[in-house]
Design an enzyme around this catalytic site. Structure first.
Site, short mmCIF file in Angstrom:
data_model
loop_
_atom_site.label_atom_id
_atom_site.label_comp_id
_atom_site.label_asym_id
_atom_site.label_seq_id
_atom_site.Cartn_x
_atom_site.Cartn_y
_atom_site.Cartn_z
CE1 TYR A 154 15.58 38.81 45.52
CE2 TYR A 154 16.05 38.12 47.77
CZ TYR A 154 16.21 39.03 46.74
OH TYR A 154 16.98 40.15 46.92
CG PHE A 167 42.27 38.04 35.69
CD1 PHE A 167 42.81 37.74 34.45
CD2 PHE A 167 41.00 38.57 35.75
CE1 PHE A 167 42.08 37.97 33.29
CE2 PHE A 167 40.26 38.80 34.59
CZ PHE A 167 40.81 38.50 33.36
CG ASP A 168 42.16 41.93 33.34
OD1 ASP A 168 41.59 40.97 33.84
OD2 ASP A 168 41.96 42.30 32.16
CG ASP A 194 41.81 34.21 40.75
OD1 ASP A 194 40.86 33.51 40.33
OD2 ASP A 194 42.18 35.25 40.20
CB ALA A 229 39.37 31.11 36.98
CE LYS A 234 37.97 32.86 33.25
NZ LYS A 234 37.19 34.04 33.71
CG HIS A 262 42.22 45.43 28.57
ND1 HIS A 262 42.37 45.94 29.85
CD2 HIS A 262 41.56 44.27 28.71
CE1 HIS A 262 41.82 45.11 30.71
NE2 HIS A 262 41.30 44.09 30.04
#
Ligand code: PLI
Length: 460
Positions: A72, A125-126, A216, A218, A259, A451
């Site tokens: 843990y 990004f969304d 960001d 990714a 990604k 979406h």
């Protein structure tokens, strides 16, 4: 490049895919409310919904899974991952998260210190936009206008419009800007890269106004590959060296590791040197993601990620990755299908505003073309247009996207060039029948990230 890209790996394990009949596809799509997100994957032949978590792991990663330490707290797997991330980024503090949006929900609220704040990004990004809004701030995009000139070559269509960036800061007041988010590559703008020159200018502006810079990242390795190919001065640098230059130009790194981490699940938070922010995030991560040394991941996930991060920096791997996307793009372009040119890192973005000009933006032309492609070939693309953009959070009006894109997203190390040729042939058939495609209207719409769950019926 050879006449066609050649993958630097061979296949060791296969997963059968099957094509259901056209009749069944028509029925499945209707049952799914004309929303490809609601299809079962077993009813999809070639799944180009996303490159997120859908790639194939290497045998090194599968072996690493067996070394997972499931403690843990303070697991060995965490320290292996931390070492790799520190090495790549040069940042001092590292925490895993269950995926990119997990990293966002931990860090973004800590940067919003008062009411009426803004984040500025080349394009959010969304989920990033959603977390900005959930934290009570607003998201402003400022990508260069060349990004939406689909036919004109520009080496870095993901770049910030620097003039606009500074104008926004001055208009909103520097004390109201919670952060500048450099999305590399710029997913929603076609997976288009951002140059080091542009990032350097963004960093200068941010420092001038004392605003934190967030990467960001990714797809940061794909971005570094484009820099090596296209930016003067980086031809002889390694991908790792170029990535490090980018990290030096930011303060915080948020990553969906699904990604360029080459794993099926995982995320990363890394902070350059802001100990106070790190401590706040450590407190925030516990109730949201998990203890700071696992952040929602199993120990084995962290081990697979530690290996995947290294593999994604391999230049031969990246060359094939970028070239296979170009291969699909070239097949479509040669047949007259309108796409964003040049193709970006992870997907071919198809201009459905041009394919179906008879469908208004609030009847979602790219969703309609995506559905037609599913019916034609069992292929599942994703809409990146006005449906994804959603409604204005204040006026609730449907926002109109700059472009109605359908994204053909290529999972990493997963499909062959034969699959991609089949995708091209199917889309060309849809293109040749484009006048018959009908717009869509909602039968259900959720208030946030609509979406994913929306349902539609075709407009008669
Ligand atoms: O899907 P997540 O939560 O691991 O990551 C969220 C996320 C953050 N930033 C960027 C640039 C992304 O592309 C991203 C996720 N992208 C998805 C799921 C995609 O299909 O593009």
């Amino acid at each position: 490049m050879h006449k066609y890209p050649i993958p630097p790996y061979k296949i060791k394990m296969v997963e059968p895919i099957k094509m259901i009949s056209r009749e069944e596809r028509v029925k499945k799509l209707e049952e799914a409310g004309y929303n490809p997100f609601k299809l079962r994957s077993e009813d999809v032949f070639i799944d180009l919904l996303t490159d997120s978590g859908t790639g194939a792991m290497s045998h090194f990663q599968w072996s690493a899974l067996m070394m997972g330490d499931e403690a843990y707290a303070g697991s060995r797997s965490f320290y292996r991952l931390e070492k790799v991330v520190k090495n790549i980024t040069g940042y001092k503090y590292v925490m895993p998260a269950h995926q990119g949006r997990g990293a966002e929900q931990v860090v973004i609220p800590e940067l919003v210190t008062k009411e009426h704040m803004y984040f500025i990004s080349n394009i959010h990004f969304d989920t990033t936009r959603a977390h900005v809004e959930i934290a009570g701030a607003r998201a402003i995009d400022c990508v260069i206008k060349e990004c939406f000139d689909l036919d004109e070559y520009h080496p870095f269509k993901g770049n910030f419009d620097l003039e606009k960036l500074e104008e926004i800061i001055l208009e909103k007041g520097k004390e109201n800007i919670a952060g500048i988010i450099m999305t590399i590559t710029n997913n929603s703008a076609g997976g288009q890269p951002v140059s080091i020159e542009n990032m350097t200018s963004v960093n200068k502006i941010a420092k001038k106004y004392d605003i934190p810079v967030i990467i960001d990242g990714a797809r940061y390795a794909e971005n570094a590959y484009f820099v090596k190919q296209r930016e003067k001065g980086y031809e002889n640098k390694t991908i790792r060296e170029i990535a490090k230059v980018a990290f030096d130009l930011a303060d915080i790194f948020l990553m969906s590791a699904k990604k360029d981490g080459l794993v099926n699940i995982g995320g990363i938070i890394a902070i350059k040197d802001n100990e106070e922010l790190f401590q706040k995030c450590q407190t925030n991560i516990v109730p949201k993601e998990g203890f700071p040394t696992y952040g929602g991941l199993a120990g084995r996930d962290m081990d697979a990620l530690a290996v995947g991060l290294e593999e994604a920096l391999d230049e031969q791997y990246l060359a094939y990755r970028i070239d296979e996307v170009k291969y699909l793009g070239d097949l479509l372009k040669e047949a007259g299908v309108p796409i964003q040119y040049p193709t970006g890192g992870h997907a071919v973005f198809v201009d459905c505003g041009a394919i179906a000009p008879h469908i208004p933006y609030d009847q979602f032309p790219a969703q309609a073309v995506s559905n037609a492609l599913y019916i034609e070939g069992g292929i599942r693309p994703v809409e990146i247009g006005s449906l994804l953009l959603g409604r204005d959070p204040d006026t609730h009006e449907n926002l109109k996207a700059d472009k109605e894109f359908m994204r053909l997203t290529i999972p990493r190390r997963t499909y062959t060039l034969e699959h991609l040729r089949y995708v091209a042939e199917s889309l060309i058939k849809v293109y040749n029948n484009r006048e018959s495609i009908k717009g869509l209207e909602f039968t259900y719409e959720s208030p946030l990230l609509r979406h994913f769950t929306a349902k539609f019926k075709p407009v008669e």
